[in-house]
Structures are given as C-alpha cells and as structure tokens.
Write a protein that holds these residues in place. Structure first.
Motif, PDB file in Angstrom:
ATOM      1  N   GLU A 106      13.161 -22.086   9.689  1.00 50.52           N
ATOM      2  CA  GLU A 106      14.138 -20.995   9.785  1.00 50.52           C
ATOM      3  C   GLU A 106      15.056 -20.893   8.391  1.00 50.52           C
ATOM      4  N   LEU A 107      15.195 -22.125   7.866  1.00 48.12           N
ATOM      5  CA  LEU A 107      16.367 -22.273   6.645  1.00 48.12           C
ATOM      6  C   LEU A 107      15.319 -22.531   5.427  1.00 48.12           C
ATOM      7  N   PRO A 108      15.310 -21.480   4.415  1.00 50.51           N
ATOM      8  CA  PRO A 108      14.531 -21.615   3.222  1.00 50.51           C
ATOM      9  C   PRO A 108      14.675 -23.024   2.337  1.00 50.51           C
ATOM     10  N   SER A 109      13.416 -23.236   2.008  1.00 50.40           N
ATOM     11  CA  SER A 109      13.533 -24.498   0.975  1.00 50.40           C
ATOM     12  C   SER A 109      12.965 -24.265  -0.342  1.00 50.40           C
ATOM     13  N   ALA A 110      13.553 -25.256  -1.322  1.00 55.03           N
ATOM     14  CA  ALA A 110      13.371 -24.721  -2.727  1.00 55.03           C
ATOM     15  C   ALA A 110      11.820 -24.596  -2.963  1.00 55.03           C
ATOM     16  N   ALA A 111      11.199 -25.655  -2.576  1.00 58.42           N
ATOM     17  CA  ALA A 111       9.896 -25.955  -2.706  1.00 58.42           C
ATOM     18  C   ALA A 111       9.075 -24.777  -2.317  1.00 58.42           C
ATOM     19  N   ARG A 112       9.169 -24.493  -0.962  1.00 63.66           N
ATOM     20  CA  ARG A 112       8.495 -23.185  -0.283  1.00 63.66           C
ATOM     21  C   ARG A 112       8.804 -21.931  -1.000  1.00 63.66           C
ATOM     22  N   VAL A 113       9.913 -21.882  -1.202  1.00 61.97           N
ATOM     23  CA  VAL A 113      10.652 -20.436  -2.209  1.00 61.97           C
ATOM     24  C   VAL A 113       9.670 -20.608  -3.425  1.00 61.97           C
ATOM     25  N   TYR A 114       9.697 -21.610  -4.040  1.00 61.58           N
ATOM     26  CA  TYR A 114       8.969 -21.459  -5.232  1.00 61.58           C
ATOM     27  C   TYR A 114       7.550 -21.346  -5.130  1.00 61.58           C
ATOM     28  N   ASP A 115       6.966 -21.686  -4.054  1.00 58.57           N
ATOM     29  CA  ASP A 115       5.605 -21.426  -3.816  1.00 58.57           C
ATOM     30  C   ASP A 115       5.419 -19.904  -3.696  1.00 58.57           C
ATOM     31  N   ALA A 116       6.280 -19.477  -3.069  1.00 60.09           N
ATOM     32  CA  ALA A 116       6.497 -17.849  -2.663  1.00 60.09           C
ATOM     33  C   ALA A 116       6.382 -16.919  -4.012  1.00 60.09           C
ATOM     34  N   TYR A 117       7.357 -17.557  -4.965  1.00 60.13           N
ATOM     35  CA  TYR A 117       7.646 -17.082  -6.270  1.00 60.13           C
ATOM     36  C   TYR A 117       6.380 -16.635  -6.895  1.00 60.13           C
ATOM     37  N   LEU A 118       5.414 -17.685  -6.763  1.00 62.73           N
ATOM     38  CA  LEU A 118       4.158 -17.652  -7.549  1.00 62.73           C
ATOM     39  C   LEU A 118       2.917 -17.074  -6.618  1.00 62.73           C
ATOM     40  N   TRP A 168       6.610 -19.083 -15.895  1.00 60.07           N
ATOM     41  CA  TRP A 168       7.070 -19.766 -17.171  1.00 60.07           C
ATOM     42  C   TRP A 168       7.134 -21.092 -17.006  1.00 60.07           C
ATOM     43  N   ASN A 169       7.946 -21.493 -15.893  1.00 60.30           N
ATOM     44  CA  ASN A 169       8.042 -23.013 -15.602  1.00 60.30           C
ATOM     45  C   ASN A 169       6.842 -23.522 -15.402  1.00 60.30           C
ATOM     46  N   ARG A 170       5.822 -22.676 -14.623  1.00 59.90           N
ATOM     47  CA  ARG A 170       4.528 -23.390 -14.432  1.00 59.90           C
ATOM     48  C   ARG A 170       3.734 -23.449 -15.758  1.00 59.90           C
ATOM     49  N   THR A 171       3.828 -22.511 -16.482  1.00 55.42           N
ATOM     50  CA  THR A 171       3.223 -22.513 -17.850  1.00 55.42           C
ATOM     51  C   THR A 171       3.568 -23.892 -18.651  1.00 55.42           C
ATOM     52  N   PHE A 172       4.836 -24.012 -18.457  1.00 58.61           N
ATOM     53  CA  PHE A 172       5.427 -25.314 -19.201  1.00 58.61           C
ATOM     54  C   PHE A 172       5.058 -26.710 -18.739  1.00 58.61           C
ATOM     55  N   LEU A 173       4.606 -26.567 -17.482  1.00 58.21           N
ATOM     56  CA  LEU A 173       3.912 -27.682 -16.794  1.00 58.21           C
ATOM     57  C   LEU A 173       2.524 -27.709 -17.404  1.00 58.21           C
ATOM     58  N   ARG A 174       1.898 -26.722 -17.532  1.00 63.94           N
ATOM     59  CA  ARG A 174       0.581 -26.715 -18.114  1.00 63.94           C
ATOM     60  C   ARG A 174       0.491 -27.540 -19.515  1.00 63.94           C
ATOM     61  N   ARG A 175       1.452 -26.775 -20.473  1.00 64.12           N
ATOM     62  CA  ARG A 175       1.450 -27.317 -21.640  1.00 64.12           C
ATOM     63  C   ARG A 175       1.898 -28.748 -21.864  1.00 64.12           C
ATOM     64  N   LEU A 203       4.788 -27.675  -3.734  1.00 61.94           N
ATOM     65  CA  LEU A 203       3.404 -27.259  -2.872  1.00 61.94           C
ATOM     66  C   LEU A 203       2.376 -27.049  -3.805  1.00 61.94           C
ATOM     67  N   PRO A 204       1.261 -27.555  -3.234  1.00 59.21           N
ATOM     68  CA  PRO A 204       0.035 -27.260  -4.206  1.00 59.21           C
ATOM     69  C   PRO A 204      -0.370 -25.734  -4.407  1.00 59.21           C
ATOM     70  N   THR A 205      -0.422 -25.299  -5.706  1.00 57.94           N
ATOM     71  CA  THR A 205      -0.653 -23.946  -6.181  1.00 57.94           C
ATOM     72  C   THR A 205      -1.870 -24.014  -7.140  1.00 57.94           C
ATOM     73  N   VAL A 206      -1.944 -22.937  -7.877  1.00 61.69           N
ATOM     74  CA  VAL A 206      -3.086 -22.932  -9.110  1.00 61.69           C
ATOM     75  C   VAL A 206      -2.378 -23.673 -10.224  1.00 61.69           C
ATOM     76  N   GLY A 207      -3.155 -24.511 -10.900  1.00 62.92           N
ATOM     77  CA  GLY A 207      -2.907 -25.265 -11.822  1.00 62.92           C
ATOM     78  C   GLY A 207      -2.055 -26.387 -11.589  1.00 62.92           C
ATOM     79  N   ASN A 208      -2.303 -27.297 -10.730  1.00 60.17           N
ATOM     80  CA  ASN A 208      -1.600 -28.562 -10.327  1.00 60.17           C
ATOM     81  C   ASN A 208      -1.928 -29.355 -11.489  1.00 60.17           C
ATOM     82  N   THR A 209      -0.996 -30.502 -11.263  1.00 58.52           N
ATOM     83  CA  THR A 209      -0.967 -31.744 -12.605  1.00 58.52           C
ATOM     84  C   THR A 209      -2.324 -32.074 -12.772  1.00 58.52           C
ATOM     85  N   HIS A 210      -3.018 -32.576 -11.778  1.00 60.78           N
ATOM     86  CA  HIS A 210      -4.266 -33.233 -11.741  1.00 60.78           C
ATOM     87  C   HIS A 210      -5.283 -32.412 -12.267  1.00 60.78           C
TER      88      HIS A 210
END
Length: 278
Positions: free
Chosen positions: A16-28, A57-64, A84-91
C-alpha cells in the motif's frame, strides 16, 4: 502484479505504501509494481511532467557506464540498489561485450530481490543478494558475493539513482569508503544522483516539489545534492572523462541522444560520473 498482492503481503511487503524501486519500474513502463506505486507515478508526473525521461536517462547512463567498464576490461560487477529487473539490465549490457562477465545484484527491496532471482535463474555468472547499501559488510561478506566475485581483481561497482534516497545524516560517503577499501586498484565506481544544481526554472521548482512527494513513501529521505557534494562521493577515486556531467550527456556518443536531452541536458536533473580506483 496486482493479483499477487497476497503473496507479497505474506513475505512482509507493504503493497500500500509506494517504494522507490517499484516506482522507478513504473516510470520505465515495467510491470513489477502495485496500484499504490502507479498512483504515485501519476501524481509525480503532475509535479515533474518529464519524470519518465529522467528515469530513462538514468537507465541510459547505466548502459553507457557498464559498456565503458566492460570495454576497458572490467568483467565483474556489483550493482547495488539495482531495483527491479527491466530492459537493459547490467548483466545484459556486460554480456554484450563479454559473455563471461559476472554480475551480482544487491537490493533491500524484497520484491526486487525475488523478481531478480526469478529472472536470473537460467543466467550463468549472475546472482542477487538482499542487502542495504549502508551495510557494506553484510553485502561484501554474503556467500553469493564471495562465490561470484573475485576481490583480487578489479570490480565495477554501480550505485545508479540510489544515493539520493539516503539523507545526509546517514552518511552514505562513509559506506562508499568501506566499499572502496574492499576493492583492488583498477576497480570502477559509477554513480548517478538527483540534483537541482544548474537546473533552471521552472524545472528546478518542479523537481523540488517532486522530491518532496517522496516523504509519503517507503523512502522519505530523498535528498538532492549539489555538484560539490556529488564529487565528494568520489574522494580517493580518479574521475574518467568527461568527469561530472548530467546523465543525459555523460558519454553521449555511446548511444543515440534524443533532441530534448541534447538541447536541455540539465533537465535530466541527475549528475553522473564514473571513476577508477588508483
């Protein structure tokens, strides 16, 4: 994940309480989030209309950053606060350069850990541990960490869109020092972090209003830092070119840059840098 809420409640997850990790996943545009997270995102977009671009853009920085490290010979990575796992994970990025690269993820969000375990089940050379960035000893000493990573050779450490959730009085720089001490020379450190330094109106005010909204989430300590504070995270490290830049412009030659980012890099409202341990 709406139908799985009972499952997550049984694991002690507050759905019921938003978390940064899940919110970031929703942004993406990911699917690993709950109704409360999506409602928060809808409100966030009213405060900072281009927040989805900021996350991208944060995700793009991770990729670069991962691509740069891998091309420079780094073949093992510790991604802390990976979310949370999404497109373009580190591995996935690292394996494009070196299929034998090893990647350990760490996060304190139970949903992120469970989902990442499921994602990595059939991916050799990867694993995930549940741990808090502010407890380096626990992450570094975890059996999975010691089994997967060789601390006699350089390691690439990632703290992307993480440290701004740690307020000043919790001293994230002290934890960073402990990670640095555990790493051999030649290791790398990549950080991105929210800022309003150099950001013009109205985006500056919108960003501060957006940050303030996190006080009603599981991550109430959201803190924007200026460039001087950001640089202090790299004390004892050697910054790689181009030094400190906004996420949208750090080594922008490595991936396609959209027009919005090219014309207004400060609208990324996040600093980024990668450094080497001498």
């Amino acid at each position: 994940m709406a139908g799985d809420q009972d499952r997550w409640r049984a694991l002690g997850v507050d759905v019921e309480l938003p978390s940064a990790a899940r919110v970031y996943d929703a942004y993406l545009g990911g699917a690993h989030n709950f109704a409360a997270d999506r409602a928060f995102v809808a409100q966030a977009k009213e405060k900072l209309p281009h927040i989805a671009d900021v996350a991208r853009w944060n995700r793009t920085f991770l990729r670069r950053a991962v691509q740069t490290m891998a091309e420079e010979g780094i073949d093992q990575f510790l991604d802390i606060g990976a979310g949370l796992p999404t497109v373009g994970n580190t591995h996935e990025i690292a394996h494009q350069v070196n299929p034998d690269a090893r990647v350990l993820y760490a996060d304190n969000e139970p949903v992120a850990v469970v989902q990442t375990k499921e994602l990595l089940d059939a991916v050799p050379g990867t694993d995930v541990v549940q741990g808090d960035f502010l407890e380096p000893g626990a992450i570094l000493a975890a059996p999975a960490t010691r089994e997967l990573l060789d601390f006699s050779r350089p390691i690439g450490v990632l703290a992307v869109a993480l440290l701004h959730f740690i307020p000043r009085d919790q001293h994230p720089e002290a934890a960073l020092e402990q990670y640095k001490d555990a790493l051999p020379p030649g290791s790398r450190l990549a950080i991105s972090h929210a800022t309003v330094d150099g950001v013009s109106e109205p985006v500056r005010s919108q960003t501060l209003d957006f940050i303030d909204s996190y006080k009603d989430t599981q991550n109430p300590g959201f803190t924007a830092r200026d460039e001087l504070e950001f640089r202090r995270f790299f004390t004892g490290w050697e910054l790689l070119d181009p030094g400190v830049a906004f996420t949208s412009e750090w080594r922008s030659d490595l991936t396609e840059v959209d027009e919005f980012a090219a014309e207004n890099p400060q609208n990324a409202v996040c600093f980024a840098a990668v450094a080497r341990k001498p």
